[in-house]
Design a protein around this motif. Sequence first.
Motif, PDB file in Angstrom:
ATOM      1  N   TRP A   2       1.669  13.045 -40.988  1.00 56.68           N
ATOM      2  CA  TRP A   2       2.076  11.724 -41.489  1.00 56.68           C
ATOM      3  C   TRP A   2       0.887  10.989 -42.100  1.00 56.68           C
ATOM      4  N   HIS A   3      -0.261  11.102 -41.457  1.00 59.20           N
ATOM      5  CA  HIS A   3      -1.469  10.431 -41.947  1.00 59.20           C
ATOM      6  C   HIS A   3      -1.876  10.971 -43.308  1.00 59.20           C
ATOM      7  N   ASP A   4      -1.760  12.281 -43.510  1.00 59.51           N
ATOM      8  CA  ASP A   4      -2.169  12.890 -44.777  1.00 59.51           C
ATOM      9  C   ASP A   4      -1.214  12.544 -45.910  1.00 59.51           C
ATOM     10  N   LEU A   5       0.066  12.455 -45.603  1.00 59.59           N
ATOM     11  CA  LEU A   5       1.070  12.191 -46.644  1.00 59.59           C
ATOM     12  C   LEU A   5       1.176  10.711 -47.004  1.00 59.59           C
ATOM     13  N   PRO A  83      10.559  11.452 -46.643  1.00 56.56           N
ATOM     14  CA  PRO A  83       9.431  12.105 -45.971  1.00 56.56           C
ATOM     15  C   PRO A  83       9.619  12.323 -44.478  1.00 56.56           C
ATOM     16  N   LEU A  84      10.321  11.415 -43.785  1.00 53.85           N
ATOM     17  CA  LEU A  84      10.518  11.613 -42.348  1.00 53.85           C
ATOM     18  C   LEU A  84      11.226  12.943 -42.087  1.00 53.85           C
ATOM     19  N   GLY A  85      12.202  13.288 -42.931  1.00 49.82           N
ATOM     20  CA  GLY A  85      12.924  14.535 -42.750  1.00 49.82           C
ATOM     21  C   GLY A  85      12.067  15.757 -42.975  1.00 49.82           C
ATOM     22  N   VAL A  86      11.172  15.688 -43.957  1.00 47.84           N
ATOM     23  CA  VAL A  86      10.310  16.831 -44.254  1.00 47.84           C
ATOM     24  C   VAL A  86       9.235  16.988 -43.171  1.00 47.84           C
ATOM     25  N   VAL A  87       8.579  15.894 -42.828  1.00 50.76           N
ATOM     26  CA  VAL A  87       7.553  15.935 -41.781  1.00 50.76           C
ATOM     27  C   VAL A  87       8.164  16.408 -40.460  1.00 50.76           C
ATOM     28  N   SER A  88       9.347  15.885 -40.127  1.00 47.59           N
ATOM     29  CA  SER A  88       9.997  16.259 -38.873  1.00 47.59           C
ATOM     30  C   SER A  88      10.376  17.734 -38.858  1.00 47.59           C
ATOM     31  N   SER A  89      10.698  18.288 -40.019  1.00 53.16           N
ATOM     32  CA  SER A  89      11.058  19.710 -40.093  1.00 53.16           C
ATOM     33  C   SER A  89       9.868  20.591 -39.732  1.00 53.16           C
ATOM     34  N   PHE A  90       8.712  20.286 -40.296  1.00 48.26           N
ATOM     35  CA  PHE A  90       7.509  21.053 -39.940  1.00 48.26           C
ATOM     36  C   PHE A  90       7.154  20.842 -38.461  1.00 48.26           C
ATOM     37  N   ALA A  91       7.292  19.603 -37.994  1.00 48.09           N
ATOM     38  CA  ALA A  91       6.974  19.316 -36.597  1.00 48.09           C
ATOM     39  C   ALA A  91       7.941  20.024 -35.657  1.00 48.09           C
ATOM     40  N   ALA A  92       9.227  20.120 -36.047  1.00 49.13           N
ATOM     41  CA  ALA A  92      10.215  20.816 -35.225  1.00 49.13           C
ATOM     42  C   ALA A  92       9.890  22.307 -35.137  1.00 49.13           C
ATOM     43  N   LEU A  93       9.440  22.885 -36.249  1.00 44.75           N
ATOM     44  CA  LEU A  93       9.028  24.291 -36.223  1.00 44.75           C
ATOM     45  C   LEU A  93       7.841  24.462 -35.278  1.00 44.75           C
ATOM     46  N   ASP A  94       6.887  23.560 -35.331  1.00 46.82           N
ATOM     47  CA  ASP A  94       5.745  23.619 -34.415  1.00 46.82           C
ATOM     48  C   ASP A  94       6.219  23.565 -32.961  1.00 46.82           C
ATOM     49  N   GLU A  95       7.197  22.709 -32.695  1.00 44.90           N
ATOM     50  CA  GLU A  95       7.729  22.576 -31.339  1.00 44.90           C
ATOM     51  C   GLU A  95       8.413  23.869 -30.892  1.00 44.90           C
ATOM     52  N   LEU A  96       9.169  24.494 -31.788  1.00 45.22           N
ATOM     53  CA  LEU A  96       9.855  25.738 -31.429  1.00 45.22           C
ATOM     54  C   LEU A  96       8.856  26.857 -31.148  1.00 45.22           C
ATOM     55  N   ARG A  97       7.796  26.880 -31.914  1.00 44.19           N
ATOM     56  CA  ARG A  97       6.758  27.885 -31.648  1.00 44.19           C
ATOM     57  C   ARG A  97       6.083  27.610 -30.317  1.00 44.19           C
ATOM     58  N   ARG A  98       5.896  26.338 -29.980  1.00 42.92           N
ATOM     59  CA  ARG A  98       5.307  25.989 -28.684  1.00 42.92           C
ATOM     60  C   ARG A  98       6.210  26.447 -27.544  1.00 42.92           C
ATOM     61  N   ARG A  99       7.531  26.360 -27.778  1.00 38.43           N
ATOM     62  CA  ARG A  99       8.490  26.796 -26.763  1.00 38.43           C
ATOM     63  C   ARG A  99       8.524  28.321 -26.631  1.00 38.43           C
ATOM     64  N   GLY A 100       8.035  29.016 -27.631  1.00 39.05           N
ATOM     65  CA  GLY A 100       8.025  30.468 -27.593  1.00 39.05           C
ATOM     66  C   GLY A 100       9.380  31.095 -27.838  1.00 39.05           C
ATOM     67  N   VAL A 101      10.243  30.434 -28.603  1.00 43.27           N
ATOM     68  CA  VAL A 101      11.583  30.957 -28.859  1.00 43.27           C
ATOM     69  C   VAL A 101      11.520  32.151 -29.809  1.00 43.27           C
ATOM     70  N   GLU A 102      12.562  32.957 -29.781  1.00 47.51           N
ATOM     71  CA  GLU A 102      12.662  34.106 -30.672  1.00 47.51           C
ATOM     72  C   GLU A 102      13.731  33.826 -31.724  1.00 47.51           C
ATOM     73  N   PHE A 103      13.337  33.849 -32.978  1.00 48.44           N
ATOM     74  CA  PHE A 103      14.277  33.567 -34.061  1.00 48.44           C
ATOM     75  C   PHE A 103      15.105  34.805 -34.372  1.00 48.44           C
ATOM     76  N   THR A 104      16.407  34.603 -34.476  1.00 47.62           N
ATOM     77  CA  THR A 104      17.307  35.696 -34.837  1.00 47.62           C
ATOM     78  C   THR A 104      17.868  35.537 -36.247  1.00 47.62           C
ATOM     79  N   LYS A 105      17.551  34.422 -36.865  1.00 44.55           N
ATOM     80  CA  LYS A 105      17.973  34.159 -38.243  1.00 44.55           C
ATOM     81  C   LYS A 105      16.777  33.622 -39.032  1.00 44.55           C
ATOM     82  N   PRO A 106      16.760  33.795 -40.352  1.00 42.60           N
ATOM     83  CA  PRO A 106      15.701  33.182 -41.164  1.00 42.60           C
ATOM     84  C   PRO A 106      15.782  31.660 -41.064  1.00 42.60           C
TER      85      PRO A 106
END
Length: 403
Positions: A2-5, A83-106
């Motif tokens: 958010w700070h960079d954008l 921008p909130l939607g775009v920033v939140s999308s990247f942040a949500a991906l970061d959160e899912l990676r932190r959770r260690g989930v396994e993606f079954t779809k692109p």
Amino acid sequence: MWHDLKPIGRNADTGGYRRFAWTAADADCRTWFKAQAESRGLTYELDRNGNQWAWLGDPEAGDAVVTGSHLDSVPDGGAFDGPLGVVSSFAALDELRRRGVEFTKPLAITNFGDEEGARFGLACVGSRLAAGVLTRDAAHKLTDADGVTLPQAMERAGYDPDAIGADRERLDRIGAFIELHVEQGRALDLSGDAIGIASSIWPHGRWRFDFRGEANHAGTTRLVDRRDPMLSYAETVLAARREAQLAGAVATFGKISVEPNGVNAIPSLVRGWLDSRAADQESLDATVTGVEKAAREYAQAHGIDVSLTRESFTPIVEFDDALRDELARILGTQDSAADLKVPVLGTGAGHDAGILAQSIPTAMLFVRNPTGVSHSPAESAAEDDCLEGVRALADVLEGLACK
């Protein structure tokens, strides 16, 4: 992120944003998006219409789950719309990676170009082109206030305007599109909820009214001898407010052009743009019909010629029922449909999700706006609510792409 954008395209005098399509500010936003994608090891793509994509997994596999929004703005817009939607999308991906989930779809994150239509007068150009709602020929005729055409603007920005058009093959690979957006209203603030799910987008459109009179000297022309189109325009503005109140709709004259635009000259032409929206088509039709009737009556009384042109229109958009219900289930539906933990609400604002809804299953999440102010530098959302939005989006993406 958010700070960079946040500084990109910000006007120092107003504090608002001027991120218009195919300008330097737009290019800076696109550079930011690409950098975010590459820093996460995502596959970056730019489609034929200038929309940006960041892929996790094989883009060709099909049944992809896509999220994102837009980065452009209205004139002097706020920091959150898009921008909130775009920033939140990247942040949500970061959160899912932190959770260690396994993606079954692109999974993909996208930035649709020229959503606001601030430069060329037509909203959601990028998604309209992709969905085939806007043809290449029609897009090539779009012109900004300085006479620059869309093809000229694209070429100057380093893009090929002849390549634009329907992108059916890409859309066919998408199983669901989820757009998170700051609420443009106060429904969530009034209900006390941080997050909401969209039910539908109101039908809405833009109409141009041309009032033609006679230019003359402001100091020497008697009032009874004047054919002043500004009078008819002013009366029509008031009529729009009245007709909207009667129909339970909204109607706004927010843009005006005057010729010859001199302080000491009676105008020869006043051109005003009406934006009107309503919860149903009948109410919208009643509003616009009432405004047009009033405009013609006022014009006739002042010896003015008036014409009306519908420049854009989007019918009511009902989001995919099954996808909406799945979001509600993921975010905590109780046994009874009346006991949803997350409220479902309609909106009068247009979105890329609304354009894509006729081609693929789409849904929207809203984040609370404490004042309801939008399209303004005063637009805001609390950090806690934004983080709640990220968690909700991550939950949704996990439920849809990690089964």
